[in-house]
Design an enzyme around this catalytic site. Sequence first.
Site, PDB file in Angstrom:
ATOM      1  N   LYS A 151      57.116  22.495  44.906  1.00 20.47           N
ATOM      2  CA  LYS A 151      58.318  23.108  45.632  1.00 20.47           C
ATOM      3  C   LYS A 151      58.240  23.351  47.020  1.00 20.47           C
ATOM      4  O   LYS A 151      59.223  23.403  47.769  1.00 20.47           O
ATOM      5  CB  LYS A 151      59.141  24.018  44.838  1.00 20.47           C
ATOM      6  CG  LYS A 151      59.334  23.767  43.515  1.00 20.47           C
ATOM      7  CD  LYS A 151      60.163  22.393  43.308  1.00 20.47           C
ATOM      8  CE  LYS A 151      61.586  22.339  43.888  1.00 20.47           C
ATOM      9  NZ  LYS A 151      62.634  21.367  43.428  1.00 20.47           N
ATOM     10  N   SER A 211      54.854  22.110  32.609  1.00 15.84           N
ATOM     11  CA  SER A 211      55.694  20.964  33.153  1.00 15.84           C
ATOM     12  C   SER A 211      54.543  20.070  33.688  1.00 15.84           C
ATOM     13  O   SER A 211      54.598  18.588  33.214  1.00 15.84           O
ATOM     14  CB  SER A 211      56.639  21.160  34.213  1.00 15.84           C
ATOM     15  OG  SER A 211      56.053  21.420  35.443  1.00 15.84           O
TER      16      SER A 211
END
Length: 316
Positions: A55, A272
């Site tokens: 991110k 994830s």
Amino acid sequence: MTSIPVLTPSIAATSLEAQIGNTPLIGFRRVTAHLPPHVQIFAKAEWHNPGGSVKDRAALNIIREAEASGQLTPNKIILDSTSGNTGIAYAMLGAAKGYRVKLFLPENASPERMKILRAYGVDLVFTDPLEGSDGAIEAVRALAAREPARYFYANQYNNPANWRAHYKTTGVEIWQQTQGLVTHFVAGLGTSGTLMGTGRRLRDYNPAVQIIALQPDLAFHGLEGLKHMPTAIKPGIYDETFADRQLSISTEAAYNMGRRLAREEGYLVGISAAAAMAGALQIAEALAEQGQSGLIVTLFPDNAYKYLSESFWTED
Ligand code: PMP
């Protein structure tokens, strides 16, 4: 008097921003040992970014595009709703660039995350945990609408600067690191920025590259960072017709792969990331069964350090 040589910062120092992206492409030995040599899997190790996750790329490009368009000026506060990696990335970049950052998050966000955000000096506002992340989104929207001159609402779910970060960086890196040989790209869906931006770039290079989107199999799941799209608010930047294929991964399959990557490969990755590897292996095994070849690239959004309080790491 002898003068002491001083390195000028432009020579000596790499800026924090310059450390974002250009992450290593890693390979595997044991977890992929059953695959034939012409079916390969590689992953982008995104914990190498300075904020510890993929991110950083999206947050940096959201800030840069907003600065360029004049939406973000030095007096404004960066505002968004996130308890996860994007919040950490805004916090880090805000500190480095001199912006204040205000984040709304459900009160039950993990203690590790809150501590990291507080350490960077972020202003945290807690929302009702029963309303989940949607409650935090609504509260932020209301504040941004009330005081538009005070806040820059970064809005990662609806801001095209999110996917363009991956169009400008992740997709280019994967093409170069695989020397244009990539045949499949597998990525989990959160905001969908990673999949949409990287996928668009890879398709520009070669329209035959298969883009595979990965989701949790159930609405209630443990795959932090990923969304079960049928039951979630659809991100504005997500086009559900974009991927060539959709895979659903169970929380148990991801936990199992997380333990295997740690114990058999030495990679302690986030949940994830483990889900992404489980998905990449499904694609690889299907290719091997059909006697086809492939170079599959996936992306590991972060490492396990923020998820160590989960008990599954030692449950086997
Ligand atoms: N995994 C983790 C750990 C994340 O923080 C995110 C971002 N929410 C994702 C996966 C999904 O990435 P994207 O938002 O680009 O779809």
